[in-house]
Design a protein around this motif. Structure first.
Motif, PDB file in Angstrom:
ATOM      1  N   VAL A 252      38.454  44.522  29.009  1.00 37.47           N
ATOM      2  CA  VAL A 252      38.521  45.631  30.027  1.00 37.47           C
ATOM      3  C   VAL A 252      37.146  45.997  30.239  1.00 37.47           C
ATOM      4  CG1 VAL A 252      39.466  47.874  31.179  1.00 37.47           C
ATOM      5  CG2 VAL A 252      40.797  46.506  30.251  1.00 37.47           C
ATOM      6  N   ILE A 253      36.761  46.213  28.897  1.00 41.59           N
ATOM      7  CA  ILE A 253      35.481  46.935  28.844  1.00 41.59           C
ATOM      8  C   ILE A 253      34.188  45.770  29.727  1.00 41.59           C
ATOM      9  CG2 ILE A 253      33.363  47.765  27.481  1.00 41.59           C
ATOM     10  CD1 ILE A 253      35.301  48.643  25.709  1.00 41.59           C
ATOM     11  N   SER A 254      34.807  44.086  29.127  1.00 39.96           N
ATOM     12  CA  SER A 254      33.362  42.846  29.826  1.00 39.96           C
ATOM     13  C   SER A 254      33.938  43.058  31.135  1.00 39.96           C
ATOM     14  CB  SER A 254      34.182  41.918  29.209  1.00 39.96           C
ATOM     15  OG  SER A 254      34.016  41.042  29.795  1.00 39.96           O
ATOM     16  N   LEU A 255      35.443  43.484  32.102  1.00 40.85           N
ATOM     17  CA  LEU A 255      35.433  43.545  33.109  1.00 40.85           C
ATOM     18  C   LEU A 255      34.410  44.329  33.811  1.00 40.85           C
ATOM     19  CD1 LEU A 255      38.690  41.571  33.098  1.00 40.85           C
ATOM     20  CD2 LEU A 255      35.940  40.437  33.717  1.00 40.85           C
ATOM     21  N   THR A 256      34.666  45.264  33.362  1.00 40.98           N
ATOM     22  CA  THR A 256      33.787  46.478  34.298  1.00 40.98           C
ATOM     23  C   THR A 256      32.405  46.368  34.241  1.00 40.98           C
ATOM     24  OG1 THR A 256      32.599  47.504  31.888  1.00 40.98           O
ATOM     25  CG2 THR A 256      35.130  48.641  32.744  1.00 40.98           C
ATOM     26  N   TYR A 257      32.097  45.010  33.903  1.00 42.53           N
ATOM     27  CA  TYR A 257      30.978  44.665  34.513  1.00 42.53           C
ATOM     28  C   TYR A 257      30.622  43.772  35.345  1.00 42.53           C
ATOM     29  CZ  TYR A 257      29.336  47.121  30.752  1.00 42.53           C
ATOM     30  OH  TYR A 257      28.367  48.599  29.734  1.00 42.53           O
ATOM     31  N   GLY A 258      32.122  43.573  36.028  1.00 44.21           N
ATOM     32  CA  GLY A 258      32.431  42.866  36.719  1.00 44.21           C
ATOM     33  C   GLY A 258      33.058  41.719  36.879  1.00 44.21           C
ATOM     34  N   THR A 259      33.591  40.756  38.106  1.00 40.74           N
ATOM     35  CA  THR A 259      34.556  39.524  38.262  1.00 40.74           C
ATOM     36  C   THR A 259      34.099  38.507  37.594  1.00 40.74           C
ATOM     37  OG1 THR A 259      35.013  40.119  39.995  1.00 40.74           O
ATOM     38  CG2 THR A 259      35.188  37.314  39.487  1.00 40.74           C
ATOM     39  N   LYS A 260      34.660  38.220  36.092  1.00 45.34           N
ATOM     40  CA  LYS A 260      33.570  37.349  35.448  1.00 45.34           C
ATOM     41  C   LYS A 260      35.039  35.841  34.863  1.00 45.34           C
ATOM     42  CE  LYS A 260      31.415  39.921  33.260  1.00 45.34           C
ATOM     43  NZ  LYS A 260      30.761  40.913  31.180  1.00 45.34           N
ATOM     44  N   ARG A 261      34.053  34.704  34.841  1.00 43.74           N
ATOM     45  CA  ARG A 261      35.617  33.481  34.302  1.00 43.74           C
ATOM     46  C   ARG A 261      35.715  33.196  32.597  1.00 43.74           C
ATOM     47  NH1 ARG A 261      32.477  28.290  36.818  1.00 43.74           N
ATOM     48  NH2 ARG A 261      34.273  27.477  35.602  1.00 43.74           N
ATOM     49  N   PHE A 262      36.808  33.014  32.260  1.00 48.14           N
ATOM     50  CA  PHE A 262      37.243  32.927  30.815  1.00 48.14           C
ATOM     51  C   PHE A 262      36.296  32.771  29.466  1.00 48.14           C
ATOM     52  CE2 PHE A 262      39.628  31.163  27.181  1.00 48.14           C
ATOM     53  CZ  PHE A 262      39.939  31.358  26.836  1.00 48.14           C
ATOM     54  N   GLY A 263      34.959  31.798  30.200  1.00 49.73           N
ATOM     55  CA  GLY A 263      34.125  32.019  29.390  1.00 49.73           C
ATOM     56  C   GLY A 263      33.406  33.461  28.914  1.00 49.73           C
TER      57      GLY A 263
END
Length: 114
Positions: free
Chosen positions: A33-44
């Motif tokens: 969730v923290i990673s995605l707070t910085y925007g849309t991302k792909r799996f890698g």
């Protein structure tokens, strides 16, 4: 009367807290969730942000977060197929919680770790 209100409030708060912990429990869900707070991302990209999560575990946790409407998964019909993950509005509503968790973590580190 006040005692009765407190007695009714306690079980409600306990259930709500258990529900929340059930969704965010585990070693990887909060970092995702923290990673995605910085925007849309792909799996890698998520895997690189977190570092030591296995692809299998990341896949399982992403699926669980999607099932609980914390993240959304968008599949693009491209060659190769592209999948992106982002926070839903419900997932974005965790920002205040994550800020408080960070503040408490910093306080804990100062008190215990030094």
């Amino acid at each position: 009367m006040e005692s009765e209100t407190k007695n009714n409030t306690c079980p409600f708060r306990l259930r709500a807290s258990r529900d929340a912990l059930e969704i965010i429990q585990g070693k990887w869900r909060i970092p995702i969730v923290i990673s995605l707070t910085y925007g849309t991302k792909r799996f890698g990209e998520i895997q690189r942000d977190i570092g030591d999560v296995s692809p299998k575990m990341l896949s399982q946790e992403l699926k669980a977060l999607e099932e609980n409407k914390i993240i959304s998964r968008t599949l693009y019909d491209s060659m190769p197929v592209t999948v992106e993950y982002s926070l839903t509005p419900l997932g974005q509503s965790m920002n205040k919680l994550l800020d408080e968790l960070l503040n408490w973590g910093n306080h804990f580190r100062k008190e215990i770790v030094g």
